[in-house]
Motif scaffolding. Sequence first.
Motif, PDB file in Angstrom:
ATOM      1  N   SER A   4       0.850  -1.195   0.000  1.00  0.00           N
ATOM      2  CA  SER A   4       0.000   0.000   0.000  1.00  0.00           C
ATOM      3  C   SER A   4       0.882   1.239   0.000  1.00  0.00           C
ATOM      4  O   SER A   4       2.017   1.215   0.471  1.00  0.00           O
ATOM      5  N   SER A   5       0.352   2.291  -0.562  1.00  0.00           N
ATOM      6  CA  SER A   5       1.107   3.539  -0.530  1.00  0.00           C
ATOM      7  C   SER A   5       0.130   4.651  -0.208  1.00  0.00           C
ATOM      8  O   SER A   5      -1.014   4.632  -0.674  1.00  0.00           O
ATOM      9  N   ARG A   6       0.580   5.560   0.594  1.00  0.00           N
ATOM     10  CA  ARG A   6      -0.367   6.593   1.008  1.00  0.00           C
ATOM     11  C   ARG A   6      -0.471   7.673  -0.072  1.00  0.00           C
ATOM     12  O   ARG A   6       0.418   7.807  -0.926  1.00  0.00           O
ATOM     13  N   ILE A   7      -1.564   8.382   0.003  1.00  0.00           N
ATOM     14  CA  ILE A   7      -1.761   9.489  -0.942  1.00  0.00           C
ATOM     15  C   ILE A   7      -0.724  10.574  -0.653  1.00  0.00           C
ATOM     16  O   ILE A   7      -0.471  10.916   0.495  1.00  0.00           O
ATOM     17  N   LYS A   8      -0.121  11.075  -1.717  1.00  0.00           N
ATOM     18  CA  LYS A   8       0.888  12.120  -1.527  1.00  0.00           C
ATOM     19  C   LYS A   8       0.212  13.486  -1.612  1.00  0.00           C
ATOM     20  O   LYS A   8      -0.760  13.651  -2.341  1.00  0.00           O
ATOM     21  N   VAL A   9       0.772  14.411  -0.886  1.00  0.00           N
ATOM     22  CA  VAL A   9       0.190  15.759  -0.919  1.00  0.00           C
ATOM     23  C   VAL A   9       1.279  16.805  -1.124  1.00  0.00           C
ATOM     24  O   VAL A   9       2.275  16.839  -0.400  1.00  0.00           O
ATOM     25  N   PHE A  10       1.086  17.627  -2.134  1.00  0.00           N
ATOM     26  CA  PHE A  10       1.923  18.811  -2.331  1.00  0.00           C
ATOM     27  C   PHE A  10       1.065  20.020  -1.957  1.00  0.00           C
ATOM     28  O   PHE A  10      -0.142  20.014  -2.198  1.00  0.00           O
ATOM     29  N   VAL A  11       1.724  21.018  -1.388  1.00  0.00           N
ATOM     30  CA  VAL A  11       0.975  22.256  -1.120  1.00  0.00           C
ATOM     31  C   VAL A  11       1.555  23.367  -1.984  1.00  0.00           C
ATOM     32  O   VAL A  11       2.761  23.625  -1.957  1.00  0.00           O
ATOM     33  N   ARG A  12       0.685  23.975  -2.758  1.00  0.00           N
ATOM     34  CA  ARG A  12       1.141  25.071  -3.610  1.00  0.00           C
ATOM     35  C   ARG A  12       0.539  26.385  -3.105  1.00  0.00           C
ATOM     36  O   ARG A  12      -0.679  26.480  -2.893  1.00  0.00           O
ATOM     37  N   LEU A  13       1.413  27.367  -2.923  1.00  0.00           N
ATOM     38  CA  LEU A  13       0.924  28.666  -2.474  1.00  0.00           C
ATOM     39  C   LEU A  13       0.905  29.605  -3.667  1.00  0.00           C
ATOM     40  O   LEU A  13       1.927  29.752  -4.358  1.00  0.00           O
ATOM     41  N   ARG A  14      -0.224  30.219  -3.900  1.00  0.00           N
ATOM     42  CA  ARG A  14      -0.280  31.166  -5.010  1.00  0.00           C
ATOM     43  C   ARG A  14       0.332  32.492  -4.563  1.00  0.00           C
ATOM     44  O   ARG A  14       0.399  32.777  -3.360  1.00  0.00           O
ATOM     45  N   PRO A  15       0.777  33.324  -5.505  1.00  0.00           N
ATOM     46  CA  PRO A  15       1.271  34.639  -5.094  1.00  0.00           C
ATOM     47  C   PRO A  15       0.121  35.425  -4.467  1.00  0.00           C
ATOM     48  O   PRO A  15      -1.025  35.265  -4.875  1.00  0.00           O
ATOM     49  N   THR A  16       0.461  36.247  -3.508  1.00  0.00           N
ATOM     50  CA  THR A  16      -0.598  36.923  -2.752  1.00  0.00           C
ATOM     51  C   THR A  16      -1.371  37.922  -3.594  1.00  0.00           C
ATOM     52  O   THR A  16      -2.566  38.087  -3.435  1.00  0.00           O
ATOM     53  N   GLY A 127     -10.371  30.566  -5.741  1.00  0.00           N
ATOM     54  CA  GLY A 127      -9.360  31.573  -6.064  1.00  0.00           C
ATOM     55  C   GLY A 127      -7.947  31.182  -5.669  1.00  0.00           C
ATOM     56  O   GLY A 127      -7.003  31.953  -5.855  1.00  0.00           O
ATOM     57  N   ALA A 128      -7.770  29.968  -5.123  1.00  0.00           N
ATOM     58  CA  ALA A 128      -6.446  29.598  -4.620  1.00  0.00           C
ATOM     59  C   ALA A 128      -5.506  29.093  -5.706  1.00  0.00           C
ATOM     60  O   ALA A 128      -4.321  28.884  -5.469  1.00  0.00           O
ATOM     61  N   GLY A 129      -6.030  28.860  -6.908  1.00  0.00           N
ATOM     62  CA  GLY A 129      -5.140  28.473  -8.005  1.00  0.00           C
ATOM     63  C   GLY A 129      -5.307  27.049  -8.503  1.00  0.00           C
ATOM     64  O   GLY A 129      -4.422  26.525  -9.173  1.00  0.00           O
ATOM     65  N   LYS A 130      -6.440  26.436  -8.221  1.00  0.00           N
ATOM     66  CA  LYS A 130      -6.644  25.052  -8.685  1.00  0.00           C
ATOM     67  C   LYS A 130      -6.730  24.988 -10.208  1.00  0.00           C
ATOM     68  O   LYS A 130      -6.063  24.190 -10.850  1.00  0.00           O
ATOM     69  N   THR A 131      -7.567  25.866 -10.775  1.00  0.00           N
ATOM     70  CA  THR A 131      -7.727  25.840 -12.226  1.00  0.00           C
ATOM     71  C   THR A 131      -6.444  26.314 -12.911  1.00  0.00           C
ATOM     72  O   THR A 131      -6.044  25.776 -13.943  1.00  0.00           O
ATOM     73  N   PHE A 132      -5.799  27.288 -12.319  1.00  0.00           N
ATOM     74  CA  PHE A 132      -4.512  27.748 -12.856  1.00  0.00           C
ATOM     75  C   PHE A 132      -3.543  26.563 -12.928  1.00  0.00           C
ATOM     76  O   PHE A 132      -2.812  26.387 -13.890  1.00  0.00           O
ATOM     77  N   THR A 133      -3.573  25.740 -11.891  1.00  0.00           N
ATOM     78  CA  THR A 133      -2.670  24.588 -11.857  1.00  0.00           C
ATOM     79  C   THR A 133      -3.070  23.540 -12.894  1.00  0.00           C
ATOM     80  O   THR A 133      -2.236  23.082 -13.656  1.00  0.00           O
ATOM     81  N   THR A 134      -4.343  23.196 -12.947  1.00  0.00           N
ATOM     82  CA  THR A 134      -4.739  22.105 -13.852  1.00  0.00           C
ATOM     83  C   THR A 134      -4.880  22.564 -15.296  1.00  0.00           C
ATOM     84  O   THR A 134      -4.414  21.893 -16.212  1.00  0.00           O
ATOM     85  N   PHE A 135      -5.531  23.714 -15.500  1.00  0.00           N
ATOM     86  CA  PHE A 135      -5.828  24.102 -16.880  1.00  0.00           C
ATOM     87  C   PHE A 135      -5.154  25.404 -17.319  1.00  0.00           C
ATOM     88  O   PHE A 135      -5.357  25.862 -18.440  1.00  0.00           O
ATOM     89  N   GLY A 136      -4.397  26.024 -16.444  1.00  0.00           N
ATOM     90  CA  GLY A 136      -3.689  27.245 -16.820  1.00  0.00           C
ATOM     91  C   GLY A 136      -4.513  28.487 -16.539  1.00  0.00           C
ATOM     92  O   GLY A 136      -5.629  28.411 -16.035  1.00  0.00           O
ATOM     93  N   PRO A 137      -3.947  29.654 -16.878  1.00  0.00           N
ATOM     94  CA  PRO A 137      -4.629  30.909 -16.550  1.00  0.00           C
ATOM     95  C   PRO A 137      -5.877  31.104 -17.403  1.00  0.00           C
ATOM     96  O   PRO A 137      -5.935  30.579 -18.515  1.00  0.00           O
ATOM     97  N   PRO A 138      -6.845  31.863 -16.884  1.00  0.00           N
ATOM     98  CA  PRO A 138      -8.049  32.077 -17.688  1.00  0.00           C
ATOM     99  C   PRO A 138      -7.738  32.873 -18.952  1.00  0.00           C
ATOM    100  O   PRO A 138      -6.808  33.690 -18.968  1.00  0.00           O
TER     101      PRO A 138
END
Length: 836
Positions: A4-16, A127-138
């Motif tokens: 078994s392997s646990r789920i990995k988690v990265f934390v990304r901070l968007r610019p303020t 607004g935290a940057g999920k879509t920016f991460t997956t699909f890029g900027p609007p």
Amino acid sequence: MVASSRIKVFVRLRPTNEDGKSSKNNTEGIDLPPNLLSLDTVSNTITISSPHPLRNTGRISPGLDQPAGSTNSTLNGGTLSPTTFQFDRLLPPPTTNSSLFQLSCVPLIRSALAGYNATLLTYGQTGAGKTFTTFGPPAGSGGSYKDRGLCARAVAGIFDELKKQDKGGIEVRVSCIEIYNESLFDLLGFAGGEDSQREVDDRKYSKANREAGAGTAVPTLALFESASSGPQVRGLRMVLVQNSEEGLNLLFESQMNRAIAEHQLNDASSRSHCIFTFHFVVRSEGGKVISSKLNIVDLAGSERLVKTEAAGQVQRESNYINKSLSFLEQVVIALASKSRDHIPYRQSKLTHVLKDSLGGNCNTLMIACVWPHLNHLDQTISTLKFATRMQMVKNKPTVNESSKSGVGSAKLLRQIKQLKEELAFHDIVSGRVAVMYEQPTPRDMQKVKDQIFAYIEDEGAEMEVQSLTHTRVIMAEMRRMIIEGKGEVGGGTTIMRTPRREEAGAGEGDGPLEPVGINPLFSGGNLAVEETMLSPTSDAYIARKKQIRGSEDVEAVGDEGVREMTPRSNMSVSPVKKRPEMKTRSPAGKDSNDYSTGQTPPPNVRSASPAQFATPPIKPYVGSDVVEKKAEFESFKLGAGKARSDALNRAKAQVKGKKRNIKELTNEINYNKDRIDFLMAQLRGTESGGSPTSPRAEDPTKQLKAAKKAYRVKMEELNECKSEYKFLLHQKEQCVQSLVTAFDSWIKMKVPEEEDSPVGRKDRTRAPDEDYGDDDDGTASPNLQPQARDYGDEFYSESPRAGRKEQEEYNKAQIQAKERVTERNATLKKSGEWKL
Ligand SMILES: Nc1ncnc2c1ncn2[C@@H]1O[C@H](COP(=O)(O)OP(=O)(O)OP(=O)(O)O)[C@@H](O)[C@H]1O
């Protein structure tokens, strides 16, 4: 035993900064004092305290809000002592999507290609940057190609990896599901052609839809549980992709269909969860089938309704989003707890669909996105707590191997083996070697291409075919070439061979270079810059155009795939400029055209081009109506729609700039190519005893080397530029869609439906031969159909404050937009265009 392997988690901070740029005052792009937030990227820890002790402590209950893995926060004289969280990786600004892709996606792609399921999901507040991460900027936000998201990179990455691993026999399909208000939608429901496949069976419409007898064309999906393979989505279209270009087009397609609503915190908030999936199937000789998938999930953001000031429809969506995220949290809590034996996957569509990825047989990575701003500290803490819990969930990744692929029975396999042997024997007897009977490998494909080029270049050449499969592959490849060359074989554009590495000087071969056939669309001399993000004749493009323009003749679409910004006429505005001629050749050989007077085309014309006349008899707008509507649109662009109009202008300017770059690069490449030819001729002349070069001139061999190097470098730049150009075109089309949709809503609110009002007229059908005049830069708008869930900007910003009447109008407009889409889709289906 499966490890078994646990789920990995990265934390990304968007610019303020709100604009997404790094702060000038702070090198880390985060404007928070270290006593509130500090990061350690060596130990991957983040220490954070909230200035709002009550908010932070309000929900804390032992074992629930204080997950293991984080140090406890305690009240200390009215303020909170800091909490420290540790993750697999901490990614502060300016982490780019490019580096994140390498860290996160590349390993998942490799594991998926090795037969393991893989999931990457982004989680976090709005607004935290999920879509920016997956699909890029609007689109229109000024974001550039280099910011493109993980999904677009994965498309290219998968095909690169397949090439590297020389895995020709892998079948790649893509699908895209949207979960909106607890309903599943197929975002590629319109895009599939013959090469698409439906999961389980071909029931594309939900039972509820069919029973209602309406909306039959809305590609809603049903979810069910299969004993052998877990949760399955019935009716999901999975489109076969052969290369990264096809994959990207489908990705863009799906994103255009995704509902976007505006609200206070985020200009392009995704109001739905979106799951883009790559499906891989490898069939081995022994009849074994290995199937795996890579999900890339963009979750909708959790939101505080007070902060977003959401109301009406938007509020309803927020409730659905928050509820489903809370169910997700419950599933994660249950999975992380040793004592729980029931995991409530079925509480929501999201958790049910993601069952494999959470506690299942998947390699899962979550990217928790946070917005490290003073106003969002409490939400940041919530996200980090959730992420910490997620790290405790264990999965058991296994290779998904099966031997029942429909042809998997031992008897059939034996038969296949015998037949193959028989075939091999016949080939040997007839002196044929290496005959193609199965899916070609990249090397086979190269041979096929060479064969085609040889055939085209030499009039007397004959095309040798070895087998039916070989013939099909040749035909498919030729079709692809013709499509990419815009069908002008032997005409203005010649099909040219993309120079191979050696020819561009990568190897030592000194053979003459082809004319600069960088790509059929960028052919030297007669430069033909690729005009549209989707090849105008590609299935995906046609599907898209049919979808958004109804039964209009899609081939009338302008050069850049989008036309001048005239709003869609079936809503309220008609074209003003040229009235086009839609020429259809009648059996008598005459051009029949101009049905703009509302005349129903004669039957022979109907049958000549059903696509053009699939809509019921048409009542066009005429004269002053048109002018008035055009004026409305112009005033919209200057007022309520200004932000969108500006975004479109920016996007257009970017496209133009990129086009210029391509031209410049092509010129430079042509120059280098001429130079290489010249130097090679010179060298050949010297070798065969011609006049020697002046002793003062630089050694021609050296010059040749330098010219080849320059050629190679420019070719690489050009390839990059071409990708960027396509990306920008896609963004421009998104801006067009956004502006037109907003205008539709705006005009509907502005002018209540009155039979006599030109803009409020109920009859919104239009003539099939309407045109959308070109604007200054030659771009034009497509006749976009309304999206069921789009929101005009000023509505949204007004709606929280608007009175009840306005709110009702707004909701009514939404329902009507949905009905129009449904109606149009039903027409499409009836006319047979549904199946492209
Ligand atoms: N890492 C980043 N670098 C630069 N800009 C960013 C970054 N992350 C987010 N942004 C910008 O912040 C804004 C909001 O980001 P995004 O739309 O991705 O948020 P979200 O989490 O998907 O929100 P929602 O859940 O509401 O859809 C966008 O304009 C985006 O360009």
